[in-house]
Scaffold this motif. Structure first.
Motif, PDB file in Angstrom:
ATOM      1  N   ALA A 123       0.912  -1.209   0.032  1.00 17.78           N
ATOM      2  CA  ALA A 123      -0.025   0.092  -0.075  1.00 17.78           C
ATOM      3  C   ALA A 123       0.831   1.459  -0.036  1.00 17.78           C
ATOM      4  CB  ALA A 123      -1.158   0.018   1.234  1.00 17.78           C
ATOM      5  N   LEU A 124       2.336   0.942   0.086  1.00 11.70           N
ATOM      6  CA  LEU A 124       3.298   2.282   0.121  1.00 11.70           C
ATOM      7  C   LEU A 124       3.725   2.286  -1.026  1.00 11.70           C
ATOM      8  CD1 LEU A 124       3.959   4.734   1.804  1.00 11.70           C
ATOM      9  CD2 LEU A 124       5.848   3.333   2.686  1.00 11.70           C
ATOM     10  N   THR A 125       3.215   3.060  -2.097  1.00 18.78           N
ATOM     11  CA  THR A 125       3.582   3.442  -3.392  1.00 18.78           C
ATOM     12  C   THR A 125       2.619   4.013  -4.211  1.00 18.78           C
ATOM     13  OG1 THR A 125       3.902   2.091  -5.422  1.00 18.78           O
ATOM     14  CG2 THR A 125       2.097   1.402  -4.171  1.00 18.78           C
ATOM     15  N   ALA A 126       3.210   4.734  -5.135  1.00 18.73           N
ATOM     16  CA  ALA A 126       2.351   5.586  -6.044  1.00 18.73           C
ATOM     17  C   ALA A 126       1.093   4.773  -6.495  1.00 18.73           C
ATOM     18  CB  ALA A 126       2.950   6.035  -7.177  1.00 18.73           C
ATOM     19  N   GLU A 127      -0.097   5.269  -6.927  1.00 18.78           N
ATOM     20  CA  GLU A 127      -1.169   4.652  -7.071  1.00 18.78           C
ATOM     21  C   GLU A 127      -1.134   3.739  -8.535  1.00 18.78           C
ATOM     22  OE1 GLU A 127      -2.544   7.871  -4.500  1.00 18.78           O
ATOM     23  OE2 GLU A 127      -1.054   7.700  -5.972  1.00 18.78           O
ATOM     24  N   PRO A 128      -0.363   4.138  -9.286  1.00 17.48           N
ATOM     25  CA  PRO A 128      -0.292   3.396 -10.653  1.00 17.48           C
ATOM     26  C   PRO A 128      -0.007   1.722 -10.198  1.00 17.48           C
ATOM     27  CG  PRO A 128       0.616   5.246 -11.181  1.00 17.48           C
ATOM     28  CD  PRO A 128       0.272   5.391  -9.643  1.00 17.48           C
ATOM     29  N   THR A 129       0.829   1.477  -9.329  1.00 24.11           N
ATOM     30  CA  THR A 129       1.348   0.140  -8.976  1.00 24.11           C
ATOM     31  C   THR A 129       0.065  -0.501  -8.822  1.00 24.11           C
ATOM     32  OG1 THR A 129       3.312   0.826  -7.853  1.00 24.11           O
ATOM     33  CG2 THR A 129       2.285  -1.269  -7.477  1.00 24.11           C
ATOM     34  N   ASN A 130      -0.910  -0.085  -8.049  1.00 22.44           N
ATOM     35  CA  ASN A 130      -2.074  -0.882  -7.679  1.00 22.44           C
ATOM     36  C   ASN A 130      -3.256  -0.688  -8.896  1.00 22.44           C
ATOM     37  OD1 ASN A 130      -1.094  -2.403  -5.653  1.00 22.44           O
ATOM     38  ND2 ASN A 130      -0.931  -0.561  -4.281  1.00 22.44           N
ATOM     39  N   VAL A 131      -3.433   0.259  -9.493  1.00 21.38           N
ATOM     40  CA  VAL A 131      -4.395   0.451 -10.300  1.00 21.38           C
ATOM     41  C   VAL A 131      -4.112  -0.405 -11.579  1.00 21.38           C
ATOM     42  CG1 VAL A 131      -5.349   2.293 -12.182  1.00 21.38           C
ATOM     43  CG2 VAL A 131      -4.660   2.956  -9.890  1.00 21.38           C
ATOM     44  N   ALA A 132      -2.868  -0.771 -11.803  1.00 21.82           N
ATOM     45  CA  ALA A 132      -2.782  -1.678 -12.803  1.00 21.82           C
ATOM     46  C   ALA A 132      -3.201  -2.964 -12.334  1.00 21.82           C
ATOM     47  CB  ALA A 132      -0.997  -1.725 -12.909  1.00 21.82           C
ATOM     48  N   ILE A 133      -3.051  -3.356 -11.324  1.00 26.64           N
ATOM     49  CA  ILE A 133      -3.800  -4.745 -10.835  1.00 26.64           C
ATOM     50  C   ILE A 133      -5.062  -4.686 -10.951  1.00 26.64           C
ATOM     51  CG2 ILE A 133      -4.108  -5.933  -8.805  1.00 26.64           C
ATOM     52  CD1 ILE A 133      -1.329  -5.063  -7.654  1.00 26.64           C
ATOM     53  N   LYS A 134      -5.791  -3.657 -10.815  1.00 21.78           N
ATOM     54  CA  LYS A 134      -7.187  -3.480 -11.002  1.00 21.78           C
ATOM     55  C   LYS A 134      -7.581  -3.611 -12.583  1.00 21.78           C
ATOM     56  CE  LYS A 134      -9.703  -2.824  -7.971  1.00 21.78           C
ATOM     57  NZ  LYS A 134     -10.515  -3.802  -7.084  1.00 21.78           N
ATOM     58  N   VAL A 172       7.766  -3.356  -4.791  1.00 21.02           N
ATOM     59  CA  VAL A 172       8.134  -2.011  -5.207  1.00 21.02           C
ATOM     60  C   VAL A 172       9.421  -1.573  -4.425  1.00 21.02           C
ATOM     61  CG1 VAL A 172       7.341   0.499  -5.443  1.00 21.02           C
ATOM     62  CG2 VAL A 172       5.878  -1.556  -5.661  1.00 21.02           C
ATOM     63  N   ASP A 173      10.375  -0.864  -5.362  1.00 18.81           N
ATOM     64  CA  ASP A 173      11.476  -0.558  -4.541  1.00 18.81           C
ATOM     65  C   ASP A 173      11.331   1.095  -4.314  1.00 18.81           C
ATOM     66  OD1 ASP A 173      13.124  -2.867  -5.180  1.00 18.81           O
ATOM     67  OD2 ASP A 173      13.871  -2.038  -7.188  1.00 18.81           O
ATOM     68  N   TYR A 174      10.641   1.140  -2.936  1.00 21.31           N
ATOM     69  CA  TYR A 174      10.034   2.347  -2.900  1.00 21.31           C
ATOM     70  C   TYR A 174      11.107   3.532  -2.495  1.00 21.31           C
ATOM     71  CZ  TYR A 174       6.906   5.942  -0.635  1.00 21.31           C
ATOM     72  OH  TYR A 174       6.412   7.140  -0.483  1.00 21.31           O
ATOM     73  N   ALA A 175      10.992   4.379  -3.102  1.00 22.14           N
ATOM     74  CA  ALA A 175      11.662   5.663  -3.068  1.00 22.14           C
ATOM     75  C   ALA A 175      12.887   5.480  -3.552  1.00 22.14           C
ATOM     76  CB  ALA A 175      11.836   6.490  -1.942  1.00 22.14           C
ATOM     77  N   GLY A 176      13.201   4.404  -4.481  1.00 18.86           N
ATOM     78  CA  GLY A 176      14.856   4.132  -4.859  1.00 18.86           C
ATOM     79  C   GLY A 176      15.466   2.799  -4.023  1.00 18.86           C
ATOM     80  N   VAL A 177      14.799   2.342  -2.997  1.00 18.25           N
ATOM     81  CA  VAL A 177      15.634   1.435  -2.043  1.00 18.25           C
ATOM     82  C   VAL A 177      15.118   0.025  -2.585  1.00 18.25           C
ATOM     83  CG1 VAL A 177      15.595   0.565   0.298  1.00 18.25           C
ATOM     84  CG2 VAL A 177      15.576   3.216  -0.180  1.00 18.25           C
ATOM     85  N   PRO A 178      15.995  -0.749  -2.812  1.00 22.18           N
ATOM     86  CA  PRO A 178      15.752  -2.281  -3.287  1.00 22.18           C
ATOM     87  C   PRO A 178      15.111  -3.004  -2.212  1.00 22.18           C
ATOM     88  CG  PRO A 178      17.849  -1.642  -3.930  1.00 22.18           C
ATOM     89  CD  PRO A 178      17.523  -0.561  -3.124  1.00 22.18           C
ATOM     90  N   VAL A 179      14.355  -3.661  -2.884  1.00 21.39           N
ATOM     91  CA  VAL A 179      13.450  -4.962  -1.784  1.00 21.39           C
ATOM     92  C   VAL A 179      14.318  -5.948  -1.441  1.00 21.39           C
ATOM     93  CG1 VAL A 179      11.131  -4.363  -2.806  1.00 21.39           C
ATOM     94  CG2 VAL A 179      12.474  -6.301  -3.783  1.00 21.39           C
TER      95      VAL A 179
END
Length: 362
Positions: free
Chosen positions: A79-90, A127-134
């Motif tokens: 849930a901590l990401t820009a919306e397109p990540t999860n809009v794409a799932i929908k 998601v690599d949030y803000a540029g930090v690798p998972v």
């Protein structure tokens, strides 16, 4: 004001002749420039096949299709990401099952992924949030053990590395964004980095209405759902010139981010992140957890420094909240999250100013 985000364009004397050549060539649609940009990006990443598209969201949508995600299935995401990540799932017709985050990195927590896997799960989005690798090895292990495909959203992490290899090398499907404010921009656009050549070829069909562009229209027989997701020569021409500066741009982000890692560590009221062993963030943003976030944001603004939480946690959107899950770590972290400027436009003077203001208290 030192901006949090900023669009960068190459110098006019380098960019404009390339653009002029394309604009007046008589062919501005997908063509040779797109092909050159894709091959150049493959060299930059160091592995896989580059499928250029007109947005990072398009790259995610194609990735979900290639991963076999079907309507009614579930995709585990953050849930901590820009919306397109999860809009794409929908867009793929699937439902979103959120895993909680790791408070040390703000990225999706592999332990929470495991807890959320069910018979309905069709894929995992990381998601690599803000540029930090998972936690790449942890997530790879989950994928091996469960058989679930992983889609890697690297929109924030162009040029990041794990054990020396760049984002785009670690999972079968990795999506990049070249939207206006990313490390590099093509005005808008994206790339899906695909490990498998046959899946790459299938992705090319999905990108263009299901039509095989190596054949004439009369020779084609559409057999799958496709979309108008291609990149054109104009955007690709910008991308080619931008890639010439990618190393320099990313190095500036990294140098600033590492400076903040050192300078803000131990400052009262500030918690810096801890990265996974072997990870090298590309610091699209610099993320910290702070006491009295609103107070610090006001103090920074008074001194001409922009800062923001930037992203609304996605489970606060009704459309993106399918299961009303409890996410206790995100609940704890989100009110304290603040992003600081650390991009190519932040020089030594500006970053010293940011640190001095924070160290002075708020």
């Amino acid at each position: 004001m030192i901006p949090l985000i900023k669009t960068r364009m190459p110098e006019p004397q380098r960019l404009m002749p390339v653009l002029e050549q394309v604009l007046y060539s008589g062919y501005v649609a997908q063509g040779e420039k797109v092909e050159l940009f894709e091959r150049s990006f493959e060299s930059f990443v160091g592995a896989g096949h580059s499928l250029s598209v007109n947005s990072g969201t398009a790259a995610l949508h194609i990735a979900l299709i290639l991963a076999g995600v079907k309507p009614g299935s579930e995709v585990i995401s953050t849930a901590l990401t820009a919306e397109p990540t999860n809009v794409a799932i929908k867009m793929a017709g699937a439902r979103i099952r959120y895993a909680d985050i790791d408070r040390q990195t703000l990225n999706i927590n592999p332990a929470s992924i495991r807890q959320n896997i069910s018979d309905a799960t069709s894929a995992i989005m990381v998601v690599d949030y803000a540029g930090v690798p998972v936690d790449i090895e942890g997530i790879q292990e989950i994928s091996r053990n469960s058989g679930l495909p992983v889609i890697h959203d690297a929109a924030h992490s162009l040029g990041s590395r794990y054990r020396g290899r760049r984002a785009g090398c670690h999972f079968p499907l990795t999506a990049f964004s070249f939207q206006a404010i990313k490390h590099i921009t093509t005005i808008d656009g994206g790339i899906l980095q695909v490990a498998d050549k046959s899946e790459y070829d299938r992705g090319k069909l999905i990108r263009w209405f299901g039509i095989d562009r190596t054949r004439t229209r009369l020779e084609n027989n559409i057999q799958l759902q496709g979309y108008k997701y291609h990149m054109n020569n104009v955007n690709a021409a910008i991308g080619i010139v931008q890639l010439q500066d990618a190393e320099w741009i990313i190095d500036r982000h990294i140098d600033n981010g590492q400076y903040f890692d050192r300078a803000l560590c131990g400052v009262p009221g500030v918690q810096v992140l801890n990265y996974y062993d072997g990870s090298e963030p590309s610091y699209w943003l610099y993320s910290v957890l702070v006491d009295d976030r609103d107070g610090l944001e006001r103090k920074l603004a008074e001194h001409g420094i922009s800062s923001s939480v930037l992203h609304r946690r996605n489970d606060l959107h009704d459309y993106l909240n399918d299961f009303r899950q409890e996410l206790p770590v995100l609940d704890d972290v989100y009110p304290r999250l603040l992003h600081l400027p650390c991009g190519w436009w932040v020089g030594a003077k500006e970053r010293d100013q940011i640190v001095d203001v924070i160290r002075s208290g708020w």
